[in-house]
Motif scaffolding. Structure first.
Motif, PDB file in Angstrom:
ATOM      1  N   VAL A 235       0.871  -1.178   0.000  1.00  0.00           N
ATOM      2  CA  VAL A 235       0.000   0.000   0.000  1.00  0.00           C
ATOM      3  C   VAL A 235       0.905   1.223   0.000  1.00  0.00           C
ATOM      4  O   VAL A 235       1.764   1.376   0.869  1.00  0.00           O
ATOM      5  N   VAL A 236       0.711   2.092  -0.999  1.00  0.00           N
ATOM      6  CA  VAL A 236       1.494   3.322  -1.120  1.00  0.00           C
ATOM      7  C   VAL A 236       0.498   4.470  -1.184  1.00  0.00           C
ATOM      8  O   VAL A 236      -0.190   4.648  -2.202  1.00  0.00           O
ATOM      9  N   SER A 237       0.401   5.248  -0.122  1.00  0.00           N
ATOM     10  CA  SER A 237      -0.683   6.221  -0.017  1.00  0.00           C
ATOM     11  C   SER A 237      -0.228   7.486   0.696  1.00  0.00           C
ATOM     12  O   SER A 237       0.649   7.453   1.575  1.00  0.00           O
ATOM     13  N   ASP A 238      -0.813   8.616   0.298  1.00  0.00           N
ATOM     14  CA  ASP A 238      -0.640   9.894   1.004  1.00  0.00           C
ATOM     15  C   ASP A 238       0.803  10.379   1.040  1.00  0.00           C
ATOM     16  O   ASP A 238       1.234  11.026   2.001  1.00  0.00           O
TER      17      ASP A 238
ATOM     18  N   PHE B 292       0.487  -6.353  -7.369  1.00  0.00           N
ATOM     19  CA  PHE B 292      -0.431  -6.355  -6.229  1.00  0.00           C
ATOM     20  C   PHE B 292      -0.140  -5.172  -5.302  1.00  0.00           C
ATOM     21  O   PHE B 292       0.134  -5.323  -4.106  1.00  0.00           O
ATOM     22  N   THR B 293      -0.210  -3.983  -5.869  1.00  0.00           N
ATOM     23  CA  THR B 293       0.075  -2.748  -5.128  1.00  0.00           C
ATOM     24  C   THR B 293      -1.119  -1.803  -5.219  1.00  0.00           C
ATOM     25  O   THR B 293      -1.733  -1.671  -6.285  1.00  0.00           O
ATOM     26  N   THR B 294      -1.447  -1.170  -4.131  1.00  0.00           N
ATOM     27  CA  THR B 294      -2.534  -0.184  -4.081  1.00  0.00           C
ATOM     28  C   THR B 294      -1.924   1.194  -3.904  1.00  0.00           C
ATOM     29  O   THR B 294      -1.195   1.440  -2.932  1.00  0.00           O
ATOM     30  N   LEU B 295      -2.234   2.087  -4.842  1.00  0.00           N
ATOM     31  CA  LEU B 295      -1.650   3.432  -4.878  1.00  0.00           C
ATOM     32  C   LEU B 295      -2.779   4.454  -4.802  1.00  0.00           C
ATOM     33  O   LEU B 295      -3.553   4.630  -5.757  1.00  0.00           O
ATOM     34  N   THR B 296      -2.899   5.141  -3.671  1.00  0.00           N
ATOM     35  CA  THR B 296      -4.003   6.065  -3.464  1.00  0.00           C
ATOM     36  C   THR B 296      -3.540   7.371  -2.821  1.00  0.00           C
ATOM     37  O   THR B 296      -2.601   7.388  -2.024  1.00  0.00           O
ATOM     38  N   GLN B 297      -4.210   8.462  -3.187  1.00  0.00           N
ATOM     39  CA  GLN B 297      -4.076   9.752  -2.526  1.00  0.00           C
ATOM     40  C   GLN B 297      -2.643  10.253  -2.408  1.00  0.00           C
ATOM     41  O   GLN B 297      -2.271  10.922  -1.450  1.00  0.00           O
ATOM     42  N   ASN B 298      -1.833   9.892  -3.398  1.00  0.00           N
ATOM     43  CA  ASN B 298      -0.500  10.480  -3.507  1.00  0.00           C
ATOM     44  C   ASN B 298      -0.609  11.791  -4.277  1.00  0.00           C
ATOM     45  O   ASN B 298      -1.466  11.952  -5.149  1.00  0.00           O
ATOM     46  N   THR B 299       0.261  12.742  -3.964  1.00  0.00           N
ATOM     47  CA  THR B 299       0.144  14.074  -4.551  1.00  0.00           C
ATOM     48  C   THR B 299       1.499  14.596  -5.012  1.00  0.00           C
ATOM     49  O   THR B 299       2.543  14.235  -4.472  1.00  0.00           O
TER      50      THR B 299
ATOM     51  N   ASN C 210      -1.657  -6.137 -11.639  1.00  0.00           N
ATOM     52  CA  ASN C 210      -2.553  -6.509 -10.530  1.00  0.00           C
ATOM     53  C   ASN C 210      -2.645  -5.414  -9.468  1.00  0.00           C
ATOM     54  O   ASN C 210      -2.703  -5.705  -8.265  1.00  0.00           O
ATOM     55  N   SER C 211      -2.647  -4.164  -9.903  1.00  0.00           N
ATOM     56  CA  SER C 211      -2.544  -3.048  -8.959  1.00  0.00           C
ATOM     57  C   SER C 211      -3.695  -2.051  -9.124  1.00  0.00           C
ATOM     58  O   SER C 211      -4.370  -2.026 -10.153  1.00  0.00           O
ATOM     59  N   ILE C 212      -3.887  -1.237  -8.111  1.00  0.00           N
ATOM     60  CA  ILE C 212      -4.932  -0.211  -8.104  1.00  0.00           C
ATOM     61  C   ILE C 212      -4.275   1.163  -8.065  1.00  0.00           C
ATOM     62  O   ILE C 212      -3.437   1.428  -7.203  1.00  0.00           O
ATOM     63  N   ILE C 213      -4.680   2.031  -9.008  1.00  0.00           N
ATOM     64  CA  ILE C 213      -4.215   3.420  -9.058  1.00  0.00           C
ATOM     65  C   ILE C 213      -5.461   4.292  -8.980  1.00  0.00           C
ATOM     66  O   ILE C 213      -6.200   4.432  -9.961  1.00  0.00           O
TER      67      ILE C 213
ATOM     68  N   TRP D   1      -7.826  -0.329   3.072  1.00  0.00           N
ATOM     69  CA  TRP D   1      -7.716  -0.529   1.627  1.00  0.00           C
ATOM     70  C   TRP D   1      -8.178  -1.907   1.167  1.00  0.00           C
ATOM     71  O   TRP D   1      -8.008  -2.260   0.006  1.00  0.00           O
ATOM     72  N   ASN D   2      -8.760  -2.687   2.055  1.00  0.00           N
ATOM     73  CA  ASN D   2      -9.368  -3.937   1.631  1.00  0.00           C
ATOM     74  C   ASN D   2     -10.533  -3.650   0.690  1.00  0.00           C
ATOM     75  O   ASN D   2     -11.131  -2.560   0.729  1.00  0.00           O
ATOM     76  N   LEU D   3     -10.850  -4.600  -0.150  1.00  0.00           N
ATOM     77  CA  LEU D   3     -11.921  -4.418  -1.126  1.00  0.00           C
ATOM     78  C   LEU D   3     -13.269  -4.726  -0.493  1.00  0.00           C
ATOM     79  O   LEU D   3     -13.440  -5.761   0.156  1.00  0.00           O
ATOM     80  N   GLY D   4     -14.217  -3.796  -0.713  1.00  0.00           N
ATOM     81  CA  GLY D   4     -15.555  -3.984  -0.192  1.00  0.00           C
ATOM     82  C   GLY D   4     -16.437  -4.779  -1.148  1.00  0.00           C
ATOM     83  O   GLY D   4     -16.063  -5.071  -2.296  1.00  0.00           O
ATOM     84  N   THR D   5     -17.615  -5.101  -0.685  1.00  0.00           N
ATOM     85  CA  THR D   5     -18.572  -5.844  -1.491  1.00  0.00           C
ATOM     86  C   THR D   5     -18.872  -5.103  -2.788  1.00  0.00           C
ATOM     87  O   THR D   5     -19.118  -3.901  -2.792  1.00  0.00           O
ATOM     88  N   GLY D   6     -18.840  -5.821  -3.894  1.00  0.00           N
ATOM     89  CA  GLY D   6     -19.172  -5.232  -5.184  1.00  0.00           C
ATOM     90  C   GLY D   6     -17.998  -4.631  -5.927  1.00  0.00           C
ATOM     91  O   GLY D   6     -18.162  -4.118  -7.034  1.00  0.00           O
ATOM     92  N   SER D   7     -16.803  -4.692  -5.356  1.00  0.00           N
ATOM     93  CA  SER D   7     -15.638  -4.145  -6.046  1.00  0.00           C
ATOM     94  C   SER D   7     -15.327  -4.973  -7.291  1.00  0.00           C
ATOM     95  O   SER D   7     -15.244  -6.203  -7.230  1.00  0.00           O
ATOM     96  N   SER D   8     -15.116  -4.272  -8.408  1.00  0.00           N
ATOM     97  CA  SER D   8     -14.780  -4.970  -9.645  1.00  0.00           C
ATOM     98  C   SER D   8     -13.343  -5.482  -9.636  1.00  0.00           C
ATOM     99  O   SER D   8     -12.933  -6.209 -10.551  1.00  0.00           O
TER     100      SER D   8
END
Length: 211
Positions: A46-49, A74-81, A100-103, A172-179
Motif C-alpha cells: 500500500v502506497v498512499s498519502d 499487487f500494489t494499491t496506490l491512493t491519494q499520492n500528490t 494486478n494493482s490499483i491506481i 484498503w481492503n476491497l468492499g462488497t461489489g468491487s470490480s
C-alpha cells in the motif's frame, strides 16, 4: 528530505513485499522512493498519502545508457500528490511495469507522467485505474485502456478510504461489489481463499497481511 522521502536507491537492487508506505515527503523528487539506475521490485504493498514536487510516490531516473527498472505487483496506490508532475510516478530514463494493482484517487497532477525526453516503456496489465485528477496518464504511449490487457476503469470500493489526511484510519481492503475482486491475472497465483487473485495489495498468494 530532498529526494526519496523514505528510500533513496542508486546503482543497486531492492525487493520488498507486504509494505506500507504512507505520509512520506520529499521537497524535490520521490515522496516515497527515489530510484536512480537501479532495479526495484515491490509486491503486496500500500502506497498512499505521499508527496513530492515530482513523483509523489515514485521518481524513476537513470541515464540514456543505463535505465532503472520498476516492477509493481499487487500494489494499491491512493491519494499520492505532486506539485509539478506525476502524483504517483514520474518516469525519466526508466522502464516500469504495473500488474494486478490499483491506481485511484491521486492528484492534482496526472498520476503516471513520463518525461518527453525519455523513450522509456510503461506496461500495465490487470490493473484498476479510477478517479485520478486530472487523469491517470501523461505522455504514456500506448495509453492503457479499460478492457485491454485486463485493465479496469471503475470504483475500487475500498472498505474505508477517507480524504481527511489521516491514513491511519483508512482500510484498503476491497468492499462488497468491487470490480477488483477476482479480476487479477489468472496466471498470477490464487488468493488465499483459492479464488482468482484480487487486484490490489491484498491479492495473490501473499495477500494475507495487515498494514
Amino acid at each position: 528530505s530532498k529526494d526519496g522521502g523514505a528510500i533513496y536507491i542508486s546503482d543497486s537492487y531492492l525487493t520488498a513485499s507486504r509494505l506500507l508506505s504512507a505520509a512520506n515527503e520529499a521537497y524535490l523528487y520521490g515522496g516515497f522512493i527515489f530510484v536512480s539506475t537501479s532495479i526495484v521490485d515491490i509486491s503486496n504493498a500500500v502506497v498512499s498519502d505521499n508527496w513530492a514536487l515530482q513523483g509523489g510516490a515514485f521518481h524513476l531516473s537513470g541515464t540514456s545508457s543505463t535505465y532503472s527498472d520498476l516492477s509493481l505487483d499487487f500494489t494499491t496506490l491512493t491519494q499520492n500528490t505532486s506539485a509539478s508532475s506525476g502524483s504517483v510516478m514520474r518516469i525519466g530514463y526508466a522502464d516500469a511495469i504495473v500488474m494486478n494493482s490499483i491506481i485511484a484517487y491521486n492528484g492534482p497532477q496526472y498520476a503516471i507522467s513520463k518525461s518527453a525526453a525519455s523513450s522509456a516503456d510503461y506496461l500495465q496489465t490487470y490493473s484498476l485505474f479510477y478517479s485520478n485528477n486530472p487523469g491517470t496518464y501523461s505522455n504514456i504511449l500506448p495509453t492503457p485502456s479499460a478492457g485491454v490487457d485486463g485493465n479496469i476503469d471503475s470504483p475500487p470500493y475500498f472498505v474505508d478510504l477517507t480524504n481527511d489526511g489521516n491514513w491511519a484510519n483508512d482500510d484498503w481492503n476491497l468492499g462488497t461489489g468491487s470490480s477488483a475482486i477476482d479480476a487479477g491475472d489468472p496466471n498470477a497465483g490464487l488468493d488465499v481463499d483459492s479464488t482468482t487473485a484480487d487486484i490490489g495489495a491484498f491479492g495473490g498468494p501473499a495477500g494475507d497481511w495487515t498494514p
